[in-house]
Scaffold this active site. Structure first.
Site, mmCIF file in Angstrom:
data_model
loop_
_atom_site.group_PDB
_atom_site.id
_atom_site.type_symbol
_atom_site.label_atom_id
_atom_site.label_comp_id
_atom_site.label_asym_id
_atom_site.label_seq_id
_atom_site.Cartn_x
_atom_site.Cartn_y
_atom_site.Cartn_z
ATOM 1 C CB CYS A 79 -0.990 -0.041 1.152
ATOM 2 S SG CYS A 79 -2.421 0.998 0.836
ATOM 3 C CD GLU A 118 -1.247 -6.279 5.396
ATOM 4 O OE1 GLU A 118 -1.039 -6.557 4.202
ATOM 5 O OE2 GLU A 118 -1.278 -5.105 5.821
ATOM 6 C CG HIS A 147 -3.500 -3.433 3.450
ATOM 7 N ND1 HIS A 147 -2.416 -3.027 4.188
ATOM 8 C CD2 HIS A 147 -4.104 -2.299 3.016
ATOM 9 C CE1 HIS A 147 -2.365 -1.706 4.219
ATOM 10 N NE2 HIS A 147 -3.383 -1.245 3.508
#
Ligand code: GLN
Length: 545
Positions: free
Chosen positions: A383, A519, A517
Protein backbone atom coordinates in the site's frame (compact mmCIF):
# COMPACT_ATOMS: atom_id res chain seq x y z
CA UNK A 1 -30.06 -26.34 17.41
CA UNK A 2 -30.88 -22.89 18.69
CA UNK A 3 -27.78 -20.66 18.71
CA UNK A 4 -25.91 -20.58 21.99
CA UNK A 5 -24.25 -17.35 23.07
CA UNK A 6 -20.90 -17.11 24.83
CA UNK A 7 -20.00 -13.71 26.26
CA UNK A 8 -16.34 -13.06 26.91
CA UNK A 9 -15.42 -10.26 29.32
CA UNK A 10 -12.11 -9.17 30.78
CA UNK A 11 -11.11 -8.29 34.31
CA UNK A 12 -8.28 -6.82 36.39
CA UNK A 13 -6.16 -5.36 33.56
CA UNK A 14 -6.41 -4.79 29.84
CA UNK A 15 -4.32 -6.62 27.22
CA UNK A 16 -5.09 -10.06 28.65
CA UNK A 17 -5.73 -11.52 25.24
CA UNK A 18 -9.52 -11.74 25.45
CA UNK A 19 -9.58 -11.70 21.67
CA UNK A 20 -7.19 -14.64 21.50
CA UNK A 21 -9.32 -16.49 24.06
CA UNK A 22 -12.50 -15.85 22.09
CA UNK A 23 -10.75 -16.94 18.88
CA UNK A 24 -9.40 -20.08 20.57
CA UNK A 25 -12.77 -21.12 21.97
CA UNK A 26 -14.22 -20.53 18.50
CA UNK A 27 -11.51 -22.67 16.91
CA UNK A 28 -12.13 -25.51 19.39
CA UNK A 29 -15.88 -25.49 18.75
CA UNK A 30 -15.25 -25.38 15.02
CA UNK A 31 -12.87 -28.35 15.36
CA UNK A 32 -15.86 -30.25 16.77
CA UNK A 33 -17.87 -29.44 13.67
CA UNK A 34 -19.99 -26.56 14.99
CA UNK A 35 -20.79 -23.47 12.98
CA UNK A 36 -19.30 -20.56 14.85
CA UNK A 37 -19.38 -16.79 14.62
CA UNK A 38 -17.41 -14.32 16.71
CA UNK A 39 -18.43 -10.73 17.33
CA UNK A 40 -16.69 -7.82 18.98
CA UNK A 41 -18.35 -5.07 20.99
CA UNK A 42 -15.98 -2.18 21.69
CA UNK A 43 -17.30 0.29 24.24
CA UNK A 44 -15.19 3.30 23.13
CA UNK A 45 -16.85 6.30 21.49
CA UNK A 46 -15.15 6.36 18.10
CA UNK A 47 -17.59 5.23 15.39
CA UNK A 48 -14.92 2.75 14.26
CA UNK A 49 -11.17 2.41 14.89
CA UNK A 50 -10.35 3.81 11.42
CA UNK A 51 -9.29 7.18 12.76
CA UNK A 52 -7.36 5.90 15.80
CA UNK A 53 -3.59 5.70 15.95
CA UNK A 54 -2.49 2.08 15.68
CA UNK A 55 -0.09 2.85 18.51
CA UNK A 56 -3.06 3.24 20.87
CA UNK A 57 -5.32 0.52 19.69
CA UNK A 58 -3.28 -1.75 17.46
CA UNK A 59 -3.80 -2.15 13.75
CA UNK A 60 -7.05 -1.38 12.00
CA UNK A 61 -8.22 -4.66 10.53
CA UNK A 62 -10.23 -4.58 7.31
CA UNK A 63 -12.88 -7.17 6.49
CA UNK A 64 -13.70 -8.49 3.03
CA UNK A 65 -16.85 -6.33 2.97
CA UNK A 66 -14.90 -3.19 3.83
CA UNK A 67 -15.37 -2.53 7.54
CA UNK A 68 -12.53 -0.96 9.51
CA UNK A 69 -12.49 -3.02 12.67
CA UNK A 70 -10.60 -3.94 15.78
CA UNK A 71 -7.52 -6.11 15.37
CA UNK A 72 -9.28 -8.92 17.22
CA UNK A 73 -11.32 -9.62 14.10
CA UNK A 74 -8.02 -10.57 12.48
CA UNK A 75 -7.47 -13.17 15.21
CA UNK A 76 -10.96 -14.52 14.62
CA UNK A 77 -10.37 -14.89 10.89
CA UNK A 78 -6.94 -16.48 11.34
CA UNK A 79 -8.18 -18.94 13.97
CA UNK A 80 -11.46 -19.87 12.29
CA UNK A 81 -10.19 -19.71 8.68
CA UNK A 82 -13.39 -17.91 7.79
CA UNK A 83 -14.30 -14.35 6.90
CA UNK A 84 -15.83 -11.99 9.42
CA UNK A 85 -18.45 -9.51 8.30
CA UNK A 86 -18.81 -5.78 8.87
CA UNK A 87 -21.74 -6.73 11.10
CA UNK A 88 -19.38 -8.57 13.47
CA UNK A 89 -17.87 -5.48 14.99
CA UNK A 90 -19.47 -2.48 16.66
CA UNK A 91 -18.34 0.33 18.92
CA UNK A 92 -20.10 2.35 21.62
CA UNK A 93 -19.84 5.35 19.30
CA UNK A 94 -21.71 3.54 16.52
CA UNK A 95 -24.38 2.33 18.94
CA UNK A 96 -25.02 5.87 20.23
CA UNK A 97 -24.85 7.21 16.67
CA UNK A 98 -27.54 4.75 15.58
CA UNK A 99 -29.73 5.62 18.55
CA UNK A 100 -29.39 9.36 17.94
CA UNK A 101 -30.12 8.95 14.22
CA UNK A 102 -33.26 7.03 15.13
CA UNK A 103 -34.25 9.79 17.55
CA UNK A 104 -33.83 12.43 14.80
CA UNK A 105 -35.80 10.30 12.34
CA UNK A 106 -38.61 10.16 14.86
CA UNK A 107 -38.44 6.43 15.50
CA UNK A 108 -38.98 7.02 19.22
CA UNK A 109 -41.56 9.79 18.83
CA UNK A 110 -43.15 10.63 22.15
CA UNK A 111 -40.63 8.70 24.24
CA UNK A 112 -37.71 9.83 26.35
CA UNK A 113 -34.58 8.22 24.86
CA UNK A 114 -32.69 6.37 27.61
CA UNK A 115 -29.79 4.02 28.24
CA UNK A 116 -32.31 1.34 29.13
CA UNK A 117 -34.11 0.36 26.95
CA UNK A 118 -32.96 2.33 23.88
CA UNK A 119 -29.20 1.92 24.03
CA UNK A 120 -29.37 -1.61 25.45
CA UNK A 121 -31.89 -2.61 22.75
CA UNK A 122 -29.58 -1.28 20.07
CA UNK A 123 -26.75 -3.44 21.51
CA UNK A 124 -28.99 -6.49 21.74
CA UNK A 125 -30.10 -6.00 18.15
CA UNK A 126 -26.45 -6.05 17.09
CA UNK A 127 -25.73 -9.24 19.06
CA UNK A 128 -28.44 -11.18 17.23
CA UNK A 129 -28.39 -9.47 13.84
CA UNK A 130 -27.72 -11.20 10.50
CA UNK A 131 -27.38 -14.72 11.87
CA UNK A 132 -26.57 -17.41 9.32
CA UNK A 133 -27.60 -20.55 11.16
CA UNK A 134 -24.67 -20.51 13.59
CA UNK A 135 -24.57 -22.98 16.48
CA UNK A 136 -22.44 -20.68 18.61
CA UNK A 137 -22.04 -16.92 18.70
CA UNK A 138 -19.12 -15.72 20.76
CA UNK A 139 -19.39 -12.05 21.75
CA UNK A 140 -16.29 -10.43 23.11
CA UNK A 141 -16.85 -7.26 25.09
CA UNK A 142 -13.85 -4.94 24.81
CA UNK A 143 -12.39 -3.04 27.75
CA UNK A 144 -12.17 -4.16 31.36
CA UNK A 145 -15.01 -4.71 33.81
CA UNK A 146 -15.32 -1.50 35.82
CA UNK A 147 -14.79 0.88 32.87
CA UNK A 148 -17.54 3.49 32.65
CA UNK A 149 -17.97 2.92 28.90
CA UNK A 150 -18.52 -0.83 29.44
CA UNK A 151 -21.45 -0.46 31.84
CA UNK A 152 -24.27 -0.34 29.32
CA UNK A 153 -22.72 -3.20 27.34
CA UNK A 154 -22.65 -5.42 30.43
CA UNK A 155 -26.25 -4.49 31.14
CA UNK A 156 -27.18 -5.40 27.56
CA UNK A 157 -25.52 -8.84 27.68
CA UNK A 158 -27.12 -9.51 31.07
CA UNK A 159 -30.51 -8.73 29.57
CA UNK A 160 -29.75 -10.76 26.47
CA UNK A 161 -28.88 -13.85 28.50
CA UNK A 162 -32.08 -13.40 30.45
CA UNK A 163 -34.11 -13.00 27.24
CA UNK A 164 -32.82 -16.20 25.62
CA UNK A 165 -32.70 -18.19 28.86
CA UNK A 166 -29.72 -18.66 31.11
CA UNK A 167 -29.05 -22.18 29.71
CA UNK A 168 -28.50 -20.71 26.27
CA UNK A 169 -25.88 -18.24 27.41
CA UNK A 170 -22.51 -18.55 29.07
CA UNK A 171 -20.30 -15.90 30.65
CA UNK A 172 -16.57 -16.44 30.42
CA UNK A 173 -14.36 -14.03 32.30
CA UNK A 174 -10.70 -13.66 31.32
CA UNK A 175 -8.67 -12.53 34.28
CA UNK A 176 -5.16 -12.21 35.67
CA UNK A 177 -3.51 -13.95 38.60
CA UNK A 178 -0.45 -11.81 39.32
CA UNK A 179 2.60 -13.61 40.69
CA UNK A 180 4.22 -11.95 43.68
CA UNK A 181 7.84 -12.93 43.70
CA UNK A 182 8.48 -12.11 47.34
CA UNK A 183 5.95 -14.58 48.66
CA UNK A 184 6.18 -16.88 45.62
CA UNK A 185 2.43 -16.91 45.21
CA UNK A 186 -0.20 -16.26 42.60
CA UNK A 187 -2.72 -13.78 43.92
CA UNK A 188 -6.44 -14.37 43.51
CA UNK A 189 -7.80 -11.22 45.18
CA UNK A 190 -7.95 -8.95 42.09
CA UNK A 191 -9.92 -11.70 40.33
CA UNK A 192 -12.31 -12.05 43.26
CA UNK A 193 -12.98 -8.31 43.06
CA UNK A 194 -13.47 -8.40 39.34
CA UNK A 195 -15.96 -11.26 39.54
CA UNK A 196 -17.82 -9.39 42.33
CA UNK A 197 -17.88 -6.31 40.14
CA UNK A 198 -19.52 -8.34 37.38
CA UNK A 199 -21.96 -9.77 39.89
CA UNK A 200 -22.99 -6.25 40.90
CA UNK A 201 -24.06 -5.81 37.29
CA UNK A 202 -26.14 -8.97 37.51
CA UNK A 203 -23.70 -11.25 35.73
CA UNK A 204 -22.45 -14.42 37.38
CA UNK A 205 -19.33 -15.63 35.56
CA UNK A 206 -19.64 -19.32 34.56
CA UNK A 207 -15.99 -19.85 33.74
CA UNK A 208 -12.69 -18.17 34.53
CA UNK A 209 -9.74 -18.19 32.18
CA UNK A 210 -6.89 -17.30 34.49
CA UNK A 211 -3.95 -15.71 32.73
CA UNK A 212 -0.73 -16.19 34.65
CA UNK A 213 2.93 -16.87 34.17
CA UNK A 214 2.71 -20.03 36.28
CA UNK A 215 0.05 -22.69 36.75
CA UNK A 216 -2.09 -22.24 39.86
CA UNK A 217 -2.21 -24.75 42.69
CA UNK A 218 -5.27 -26.73 43.80
CA UNK A 219 -5.45 -24.43 46.82
CA UNK A 220 -5.73 -21.40 44.60
CA UNK A 221 -8.36 -23.09 42.46
CA UNK A 222 -10.31 -23.89 45.63
CA UNK A 223 -10.14 -20.30 46.79
CA UNK A 224 -11.28 -18.95 43.43
CA UNK A 225 -14.16 -21.44 43.29
CA UNK A 226 -15.29 -20.50 46.77
CA UNK A 227 -15.11 -16.73 46.47
CA UNK A 228 -16.17 -16.44 42.84
CA UNK A 229 -19.03 -18.94 43.15
CA UNK A 230 -17.83 -20.91 40.13
CA UNK A 231 -17.52 -24.71 39.73
CA UNK A 232 -13.94 -25.84 40.36
CA UNK A 233 -13.59 -27.46 36.98
CA UNK A 234 -14.58 -24.23 35.25
CA UNK A 235 -11.59 -22.43 36.68
CA UNK A 236 -9.11 -22.83 33.88
CA UNK A 237 -5.39 -22.06 33.92
CA UNK A 238 -4.33 -20.02 30.88
CA UNK A 239 -0.58 -19.77 31.24
CA UNK A 240 1.59 -17.83 28.80
CA UNK A 241 2.62 -19.62 25.60
CA UNK A 242 5.42 -18.76 23.18
CA UNK A 243 3.06 -18.77 20.20
CA UNK A 244 -0.65 -17.96 20.19
CA UNK A 245 -1.16 -20.83 17.76
CA UNK A 246 -0.45 -23.21 20.64
CA UNK A 247 -3.49 -21.90 22.52
CA UNK A 248 -6.04 -24.25 20.94
CA UNK A 249 -4.08 -27.26 22.18
CA UNK A 250 -3.54 -25.69 25.58
CA UNK A 251 -7.24 -24.87 26.05
CA UNK A 252 -8.26 -28.23 24.66
CA UNK A 253 -6.03 -30.06 27.14
CA UNK A 254 -7.44 -27.89 29.92
CA UNK A 255 -10.93 -29.01 28.87
CA UNK A 256 -12.37 -25.63 27.92
CA UNK A 257 -14.53 -26.81 25.01
CA UNK A 258 -15.62 -29.88 26.97
CA UNK A 259 -16.80 -27.68 29.83
CA UNK A 260 -18.49 -25.24 27.46
CA UNK A 261 -20.50 -28.08 25.93
CA UNK A 262 -21.41 -29.38 29.38
CA UNK A 263 -22.64 -25.92 30.31
CA UNK A 264 -25.02 -26.03 27.37
CA UNK A 265 -26.01 -29.65 28.05
CA UNK A 266 -24.54 -30.80 24.75
CA UNK A 267 -23.06 -34.31 24.68
CA UNK A 268 -19.41 -33.84 23.79
CA UNK A 269 -19.12 -37.50 22.60
CA UNK A 270 -21.42 -36.61 19.72
CA UNK A 271 -19.01 -33.95 18.51
CA UNK A 272 -15.52 -35.45 18.47
CA UNK A 273 -12.89 -32.77 17.86
CA UNK A 274 -10.33 -32.94 15.08
CA UNK A 275 -7.28 -31.28 16.58
CA UNK A 276 -4.85 -32.65 14.03
CA UNK A 277 -4.08 -29.47 12.17
CA UNK A 278 -3.44 -27.54 15.39
CA UNK A 279 -1.13 -30.26 16.70
CA UNK A 280 0.79 -30.30 13.43
CA UNK A 281 1.08 -26.54 13.39
CA UNK A 282 2.45 -26.47 16.94
CA UNK A 283 5.00 -29.15 16.01
CA UNK A 284 6.04 -27.25 12.91
CA UNK A 285 6.59 -24.04 14.87
CA UNK A 286 9.02 -25.94 17.12
CA UNK A 287 11.04 -27.58 14.35
CA UNK A 288 12.04 -24.85 11.92
CA UNK A 289 15.24 -25.27 9.95
CA UNK A 290 16.80 -22.26 8.25
CA UNK A 291 16.85 -18.68 9.48
CA UNK A 292 15.72 -15.72 7.46
CA UNK A 293 16.14 -12.08 8.45
CA UNK A 294 13.64 -9.53 7.23
CA UNK A 295 13.62 -5.79 7.88
CA UNK A 296 10.37 -3.95 8.42
CA UNK A 297 10.79 -0.22 7.98
CA UNK A 298 8.06 1.27 10.13
CA UNK A 299 6.92 4.42 11.85
CA UNK A 300 5.99 2.78 15.13
CA UNK A 301 9.20 1.09 16.27
CA UNK A 302 8.61 -2.54 17.13
CA UNK A 303 4.99 -2.05 18.15
CA UNK A 304 3.99 -5.35 16.59
CA UNK A 305 0.32 -4.80 17.52
CA UNK A 306 0.30 -1.87 15.10
CA UNK A 307 1.31 -4.29 12.33
CA UNK A 308 -0.40 -7.38 13.72
CA UNK A 309 -1.66 -9.04 10.54
CA UNK A 310 1.61 -8.36 8.73
CA UNK A 311 3.58 -9.94 11.56
CA UNK A 312 1.25 -12.96 11.54
CA UNK A 313 1.27 -13.32 7.74
CA UNK A 314 5.08 -13.33 7.71
CA UNK A 315 5.10 -16.08 10.31
CA UNK A 316 2.46 -18.19 8.53
CA UNK A 317 4.52 -18.15 5.34
CA UNK A 318 7.81 -18.67 7.16
CA UNK A 319 6.45 -21.80 8.87
CA UNK A 320 5.10 -23.15 5.58
CA UNK A 321 8.59 -22.63 4.09
CA UNK A 322 10.22 -24.20 7.14
CA UNK A 323 11.94 -20.93 7.98
CA UNK A 324 12.64 -19.44 11.35
CA UNK A 325 11.93 -15.78 10.66
CA UNK A 326 13.63 -12.98 12.50
CA UNK A 327 11.93 -9.63 12.00
CA UNK A 328 14.12 -6.60 12.42
CA UNK A 329 11.91 -3.61 13.18
CA UNK A 330 13.62 -0.49 11.90
CA UNK A 331 12.21 2.79 13.08
CA UNK A 332 12.19 4.87 9.92
CA UNK A 333 13.24 8.02 11.74
CA UNK A 334 16.59 6.44 12.63
CA UNK A 335 17.35 6.25 8.89
CA UNK A 336 16.73 9.92 8.25
CA UNK A 337 19.96 11.56 9.30
CA UNK A 338 22.42 9.02 7.98
CA UNK A 339 23.51 7.63 4.63
CA UNK A 340 25.01 4.51 6.12
CA UNK A 341 22.20 2.18 5.09
CA UNK A 342 24.55 -0.80 5.17
CA UNK A 343 24.70 -0.69 8.93
CA UNK A 344 20.91 -1.12 9.11
CA UNK A 345 20.37 -3.62 6.33
CA UNK A 346 23.61 -5.63 6.20
CA UNK A 347 22.14 -8.51 8.15
CA UNK A 348 18.80 -8.81 6.29
CA UNK A 349 17.89 -10.35 2.95
CA UNK A 350 14.43 -8.82 2.55
CA UNK A 351 12.92 -5.39 3.16
CA UNK A 352 9.27 -4.53 3.67
CA UNK A 353 7.64 -1.12 3.82
CA UNK A 354 4.10 -1.66 5.09
CA UNK A 355 0.97 0.49 4.93
CA UNK A 356 1.01 3.91 6.51
CA UNK A 357 -0.43 7.39 6.56
CA UNK A 358 1.10 10.85 6.68
CA UNK A 359 4.46 12.34 5.80
CA UNK A 360 6.37 11.68 8.99
CA UNK A 361 9.03 9.06 8.45
CA UNK A 362 8.68 8.82 4.69
CA UNK A 363 12.24 10.03 3.97
CA UNK A 364 13.67 7.05 5.86
CA UNK A 365 11.24 4.63 4.23
CA UNK A 366 12.32 5.81 0.78
CA UNK A 367 15.97 5.41 1.73
CA UNK A 368 15.22 1.80 2.61
CA UNK A 369 13.44 1.32 -0.72
CA UNK A 370 16.37 2.86 -2.66
CA UNK A 371 18.75 0.55 -0.88
CA UNK A 372 16.66 -2.53 -1.74
CA UNK A 373 16.32 -1.45 -5.37
CA UNK A 374 20.00 -0.68 -5.90
CA UNK A 375 21.43 -3.57 -3.86
CA UNK A 376 19.10 -6.17 -5.39
CA UNK A 377 17.64 -7.09 -2.00
CA UNK A 378 14.10 -8.51 -2.21
CA UNK A 379 11.60 -5.71 -1.62
CA UNK A 380 7.92 -5.94 -0.83
CA UNK A 381 5.90 -2.71 -0.59
CA UNK A 382 2.41 -2.84 0.82
CA UNK A 383 0.00 0.00 0.00
CA UNK A 384 2.02 3.01 1.22
CA UNK A 385 5.05 0.82 0.46
CA UNK A 386 3.96 0.72 -3.19
CA UNK A 387 3.25 4.44 -3.29
CA UNK A 388 6.63 5.35 -1.81
CA UNK A 389 8.40 2.94 -4.18
CA UNK A 390 6.74 4.78 -7.09
CA UNK A 391 7.82 8.17 -5.72
CA UNK A 392 11.37 6.90 -5.13
CA UNK A 393 11.56 5.52 -8.66
CA UNK A 394 10.07 8.65 -10.25
CA UNK A 395 12.57 10.86 -8.43
CA UNK A 396 15.74 8.81 -8.59
CA UNK A 397 15.41 6.82 -11.81
CA UNK A 398 13.06 8.81 -14.06
CA UNK A 399 14.38 12.14 -12.78
CA UNK A 400 11.10 13.81 -11.76
CA UNK A 401 12.62 15.67 -8.83
CA UNK A 402 9.38 17.00 -7.35
CA UNK A 403 7.51 13.70 -7.65
CA UNK A 404 5.28 13.21 -4.62
CA UNK A 405 1.90 12.17 -3.32
CA UNK A 406 -0.83 14.76 -2.96
CA UNK A 407 -1.41 13.24 0.48
CA UNK A 408 1.27 15.62 1.77
CA UNK A 409 2.39 18.06 -0.91
CA UNK A 410 0.75 20.58 -3.22
CA UNK A 411 1.83 21.50 -5.79
CA UNK A 412 4.12 18.70 -6.92
CA UNK A 413 4.38 16.23 -9.77
CA UNK A 414 1.50 14.11 -8.44
CA UNK A 415 2.71 10.58 -9.15
CA UNK A 416 0.36 9.44 -6.38
CA UNK A 417 -2.87 11.35 -6.21
CA UNK A 418 -6.29 11.45 -4.69
CA UNK A 419 -8.80 9.26 -6.42
CA UNK A 420 -11.85 11.47 -6.77
CA UNK A 421 -14.22 8.92 -8.23
CA UNK A 422 -14.50 5.17 -8.45
CA UNK A 423 -17.06 2.42 -8.66
CA UNK A 424 -17.84 0.37 -5.58
CA UNK A 425 -20.52 -2.32 -5.61
CA UNK A 426 -22.00 -0.82 -8.79
CA UNK A 427 -22.23 2.69 -7.32
CA UNK A 428 -20.06 5.74 -7.96
CA UNK A 429 -18.08 6.86 -4.91
CA UNK A 430 -16.79 10.44 -4.88
CA UNK A 431 -14.08 12.05 -2.74
CA UNK A 432 -12.34 15.39 -2.46
CA UNK A 433 -9.45 16.75 -0.34
CA UNK A 434 -12.04 18.03 2.16
CA UNK A 435 -14.01 14.78 2.54
CA UNK A 436 -14.45 13.41 6.07
CA UNK A 437 -11.47 11.37 7.25
CA UNK A 438 -13.49 8.56 8.83
CA UNK A 439 -14.74 5.67 6.75
CA UNK A 440 -14.07 7.34 3.40
CA UNK A 441 -11.16 5.33 2.06
CA UNK A 442 -11.25 2.70 -0.67
CA UNK A 443 -12.09 -0.16 1.65
CA UNK A 444 -12.51 -3.90 1.43
CA UNK A 445 -12.18 -6.40 -1.35
CA UNK A 446 -11.69 -5.32 -4.96
CA UNK A 447 -10.83 -7.48 -7.98
CA UNK A 448 -7.54 -7.23 -9.84
CA UNK A 449 -6.46 -8.65 -13.17
CA UNK A 450 -2.85 -9.83 -13.44
CA UNK A 451 -0.70 -9.59 -16.56
CA UNK A 452 0.76 -12.90 -17.73
CA UNK A 453 4.49 -13.67 -17.64
CA UNK A 454 5.11 -11.45 -14.64
CA UNK A 455 6.35 -12.02 -11.11
CA UNK A 456 2.80 -11.34 -9.87
CA UNK A 457 1.38 -13.99 -12.17
CA UNK A 458 3.98 -16.54 -11.13
CA UNK A 459 3.05 -15.85 -7.50
CA UNK A 460 -0.72 -16.12 -7.84
CA UNK A 461 -0.78 -18.51 -10.78
CA UNK A 462 -4.10 -17.10 -11.89
CA UNK A 463 -5.45 -14.11 -13.78
CA UNK A 464 -8.07 -12.71 -11.38
CA UNK A 465 -7.56 -12.12 -7.70
CA UNK A 466 -9.46 -10.32 -4.92
CA UNK A 467 -7.60 -8.45 -2.23
CA UNK A 468 -8.53 -6.04 0.56
CA UNK A 469 -7.88 -2.33 0.38
CA UNK A 470 -7.56 0.58 2.79
CA UNK A 471 -6.24 3.74 1.19
CA UNK A 472 -7.29 7.08 -0.21
CA UNK A 473 -4.59 7.74 -2.83
CA UNK A 474 -3.76 5.90 -6.08
CA UNK A 475 -0.91 5.63 -8.53
CA UNK A 476 -1.28 8.28 -11.27
CA UNK A 477 -1.27 6.41 -14.59
CA UNK A 478 -0.07 9.47 -16.57
CA UNK A 479 3.51 8.63 -15.61
CA UNK A 480 3.30 4.92 -16.36
CA UNK A 481 5.02 4.98 -19.75
CA UNK A 482 8.02 6.81 -18.30
CA UNK A 483 8.41 4.17 -15.57
CA UNK A 484 8.03 1.30 -18.04
CA UNK A 485 10.87 2.65 -20.15
CA UNK A 486 13.13 2.29 -17.11
CA UNK A 487 11.87 -1.16 -16.11
CA UNK A 488 9.06 -0.52 -13.59
CA UNK A 489 5.79 -2.01 -14.79
CA UNK A 490 2.20 -2.15 -13.68
CA UNK A 491 1.46 -5.88 -13.69
CA UNK A 492 -1.96 -5.89 -12.07
CA UNK A 493 -4.85 -3.47 -12.28
CA UNK A 494 -8.58 -3.24 -11.69
CA UNK A 495 -10.46 -5.23 -14.38
CA UNK A 496 -11.71 -1.96 -15.96
CA UNK A 497 -8.04 -1.04 -16.40
CA UNK A 498 -8.34 2.20 -14.41
CA UNK A 499 -6.58 1.53 -11.12
CA UNK A 500 -3.02 0.16 -10.87
CA UNK A 501 -2.86 -2.57 -8.23
CA UNK A 502 0.57 -4.20 -8.59
CA UNK A 503 3.95 -2.90 -9.72
CA UNK A 504 7.20 -4.74 -10.25
CA UNK A 505 10.72 -4.08 -11.36
CA UNK A 506 11.72 -6.38 -14.18
CA UNK A 507 15.46 -6.05 -13.65
CA UNK A 508 15.42 -7.01 -9.96
CA UNK A 509 15.30 -10.46 -8.32
CA UNK A 510 12.15 -9.51 -6.34
CA UNK A 511 10.79 -5.99 -6.25
CA UNK A 512 7.02 -5.95 -5.84
CA UNK A 513 4.54 -3.34 -4.67
CA UNK A 514 0.85 -3.92 -4.11
CA UNK A 515 -1.85 -1.31 -3.54
CA UNK A 516 -3.78 -3.72 -1.34
CA UNK A 517 -3.15 -5.46 1.99
CA UNK A 518 -2.52 -9.17 1.40
CA UNK A 519 -1.68 -9.67 5.08
CA UNK A 520 -5.40 -9.55 5.99
CA UNK A 521 -6.08 -12.77 4.12
CA UNK A 522 -3.26 -14.94 5.41
CA UNK A 523 -4.11 -17.73 7.85
CA UNK A 524 -1.78 -20.30 9.44
CA UNK A 525 -3.36 -22.99 7.29
CA UNK A 526 -3.41 -20.95 4.10
CA UNK A 527 -0.39 -18.67 4.03
CA UNK A 528 -0.53 -15.88 1.46
CA UNK A 529 1.44 -16.63 -1.72
CA UNK A 530 3.10 -13.19 -1.90
CA UNK A 531 4.62 -13.60 1.56
CA UNK A 532 5.70 -17.15 0.77
CA UNK A 533 7.35 -16.10 -2.50
CA UNK A 534 8.97 -13.08 -0.91
CA UNK A 535 10.49 -15.26 1.83
CA UNK A 536 11.70 -17.77 -0.74
CA UNK A 537 13.45 -14.91 -2.55
CA UNK A 538 14.94 -13.77 0.76
CA UNK A 539 16.17 -17.29 1.43
CA UNK A 540 17.79 -17.42 -2.02
CA UNK A 541 19.48 -14.10 -1.30
CA UNK A 542 20.72 -15.53 2.03
CA UNK A 543 22.36 -18.43 0.19
CA UNK A 544 24.06 -16.10 -2.28
CA UNK A 545 25.64 -14.03 0.46
N1 GLN B 1 -1.67 6.86 2.99
C1 GLN B 1 -1.89 6.13 1.78
C2 GLN B 1 -3.29 6.34 1.22
O1 GLN B 1 -4.15 6.79 1.91
C3 GLN B 1 -1.61 4.65 1.99
C4 GLN B 1 -2.56 4.00 2.93
C5 GLN B 1 -2.10 2.63 3.38
O2 GLN B 1 -0.92 2.30 3.31
N2 GLN B 1 -3.00 1.84 3.91
O3 GLN B 1 -3.54 6.04 0.08
Amino acid sequence: MMAKFIFVTGGVVSSLGKGMSAATIGALLKARGFKVRIRKLDPYLNIDPGTMSPLQHGEVYVTEDGAETDLDLGHYERFLSQNSHSSDSISGGKIYYNVLMKERRGDYLGATVQMIPNVTDEIKEFISSGMLGEDFVICEVGGTVGDIESLVFLEAIRQYANDIGRRNAMFIHVTLLPYIDKVKELKTKPTQHSVKNLLEKGIQADMLLCRSTKPFSEGEREKLALFCNIERSNIIPAIDVDSVYKLPELYYTAGVDQRVLEHFNIKSEDYVPDMNKWEELAKKIDSLKDKVNIALVVKYGDASDAYKSLNEALHHSAWAENLDINIKWINTETLENTDDMDSFFRDVTGIIVPGGFGERGTVGKMKGISYARVSNIPYFGICFGLQLAVIEFARNVVGIKDANTTEFEHPCSPVISLMTEWISKGEIEKRSQDSDKGGTLRLGSYPCRIVENTLAHSIYNTEFIHERHRHRYEMNTNYEAAYAEKGLHVTGRSPDGVLPEIIELKTHPFFLGVQFHPEFKSTPFKPHPIFSNFLRAAKRAEKQK
